[in-house]
Design an enzyme around this catalytic site. Structure first.
Site, mmCIF file in Angstrom:
data_model
loop_
_atom_site.group_PDB
_atom_site.id
_atom_site.type_symbol
_atom_site.label_atom_id
_atom_site.label_comp_id
_atom_site.label_asym_id
_atom_site.label_seq_id
_atom_site.Cartn_x
_atom_site.Cartn_y
_atom_site.Cartn_z
ATOM 1 N N GLU A 240 -0.694 8.509 -11.397
ATOM 2 C CA GLU A 240 -0.134 8.954 -12.679
ATOM 3 C C GLU A 240 -0.316 10.448 -12.929
ATOM 4 O O GLU A 240 -1.400 10.997 -12.774
ATOM 5 C CB GLU A 240 -0.793 8.170 -13.834
ATOM 6 C CG GLU A 240 -0.214 8.504 -15.203
ATOM 7 C CD GLU A 240 -0.734 7.596 -16.309
ATOM 8 O OE1 GLU A 240 -0.315 7.780 -17.467
ATOM 9 O OE2 GLU A 240 -1.558 6.702 -16.024
ATOM 10 N N LYS A 256 2.533 2.574 -18.070
ATOM 11 C CA LYS A 256 2.100 1.356 -18.773
ATOM 12 C C LYS A 256 2.955 0.214 -18.250
ATOM 13 O O LYS A 256 4.174 0.227 -18.369
ATOM 14 C CB LYS A 256 2.276 1.483 -20.307
ATOM 15 C CG LYS A 256 1.062 2.041 -20.991
ATOM 16 C CD LYS A 256 -0.082 1.067 -20.994
ATOM 17 C CE LYS A 256 -1.417 1.734 -21.261
ATOM 18 N NZ LYS A 256 -2.090 2.207 -20.069
#
Length: 438
Positions: A240, A256
């Site tokens: 990420e 997410k």
């Protein structure tokens, strides 16, 4: 601003050179290695970056940390590399971090490297400060002539014997804490919060470089990191990006939504489609996108905050992930450190509303997060920057013989405690495999 001497080389075998380069770097006390693992992405400057040997540095606790970093960055006007720990939240808001901390990393650390090596394709750029620029040719020859094949396997037991992982909280306690978080959600205090648990080993030691190679080989993420500060290590397989600045453009790419991989192609495609259409996973992602949009708007030019990608599924070696891309434009007079300060900690690791979520996280979690769910990256002399999110990572204090990794997930009104626990174990799989050799 200190002038750097730049020398370029064309490499015959960039992949082999990368492995030799990281081995060569182990002689230094300060090391940051960032590797994209050939992961093609729109927003990327280099395939790999190595910064070593601190000329100047800043190390501090959370008190006025961002102001100190801004002063250091503006005085240096050079490449600086380092990390922001999660607990810098206590500098941006009236918050506290009183949970157990056996790792003992400083809250913030950045250094100006004497030696900087940037790799893109088959081109290596060596950016050396003037006091060491006479070592460029010698260093390049030392790296390229590294004797023998580098063995990155984990054939031998660690020097302290097998690493035995302990749980900071049991499964039953975890489920009870998730239920407490759900009660806060039902009461309306929060919509979503990231709840994490620590796994650790005491009186244990590892070979940091071998461990990093093993973790990176089984995960091959786009934001891999090897960080060394004397006896403190971060070995990260992060997928990420937290925040990137290119000129006046700001890019945030929160993750997410997670699904496992399958060796069967048809099953794997089915898992992707299920993740794409999962209402809980999509709602998690959309809530964090809204939070990121709000954070970016604090420094953005009016009307410039846009969502380039919403809930797009990307596949990694270990898991499928749902990623969104949110961008904005900023005025050139705004400090890059202020852009980070107004968005930190990242929404994907906190929740919404952000301050309430962080208060509840502190209440329910057992361990201080420290560098976990913080960020590692760099500032350029042109005031651009790029930072990852410290997840899927092993943290190691060599002096204390303490090894730690933390995993977590977003809790929403639709969360099931058993499924949340299973997701934690899925995220922890690579770290556990590496440390226990399963």
């Amino acid at each position: 601003m200190r002038v750097r001497t730049i020398q370029k080389y064309t490499l015959e075998n960039p992949s082999e050179f990368k492995t030799k380069l990281l081995h060569w770097a182990q002689q230094f006390d300060d090391v940051i290695w960032l590797d994209s693992n050939a992961y093609t992405q729109q927003y990327s400057s280099y395939d790999a970056v190595l910064a070593v040997d601190a000329f100047t540095a800043i190390k501090t606790d959370h008190y006025n940390a961002f102001d100190k970093l801004k002063e250091y960055q503006e005085q240096t006007k050079d490449w600086i590399f380092g990390y922001l720990s999660y607990d810098l939240k206590n500098d941006t808001e009236h918050l506290f971090s009183n949970n157990l901390d056996d790792l003992d990393f400083p809250d913030l650390y950045f250094f100006q490297p004497k030696k900087l090596l940037l790799l893109k394709g088959d081109v290596l750029e060596m950016h050396y400060l003037s006091m060491v620029d006479d070592e460029i040719v010698e260093d390049f020859e030392l790296i390229t002539t590294f004797l023998g094949k580098v063995d990155v396997s984990l054939k031998e037991d660690p020097p302290c014997g097998k690493v035995k992982i302990s749980l900071r909280i049991t499964k039953d306690v975890y489920k009870e804490k998730v239920k407490q978080m759900l009660a806060y959600i039902q009461r309306g205090d929060i919509y979503e919060a990231n709840f994490c648990q620590e796994f650790f080993a005491k009186d244990s030691c590892i070979d940091p470089l071998q461990t990093y190679h093993h973790l990176n080989n089984i995960s091959a993420p786009p934001f891999a990191t090897f960080f060394k500060m004397n006896h403190l290590y971060l070995l990260s397989a992060s997928p990420e990006r937290y925040l990137r600045k290119e000129g006046q453009k700001i890019i945030s790419q929160p993750i997410k939504g997670t699904a496992k991989r399958s060796m069967n192609d048809l099953e794997d495609k089915k898992l992707i489609e299920e993740l794409k259409s999962d209402p809980k996973e999509r709602s998690e992602n959309v809530m964090i996108v809204d939070l990121v949009r709000n954070d970016l708007s604090k420094t953005a030019l009016k009307g410039s905050v846009t969502v380039e990608e919403l809930c797009k599924v990307y596949s990694f070696d270990q898991v499928h992930q749902m990623i969104s891309t949110v961008v904005s434009e900023v005025n050139e007079v705004i400090s890059p450190v202020d852009i980070i300060k107004t968005t930190f900690p990242m929404g994907s690791m906190t929740g919404a509303p952000k301050i309430s979520a962080m208060q509840i996280i502190e209440e329910l979690e057992e361990s201080k997060r420290g560098l976990y769910s913080g960020a590692v990256g760099y500032f350029t002399p042109e005031y651009d920057f790029d930072f990852n999110v410290v997840i899927r990572s092993i943290l190691y204090n060599e002096y204390e013989k303490y090894i730690s990794y933390t995993v977590g997930g977003a809790i929403t009104a639709k969360s099931d405690p058993d499924k949340e626990y299973e997701e934690c174990l899925l995220k922890a799989k690579a770290m556990r495999e590496v440390l226990e050799g399963l």
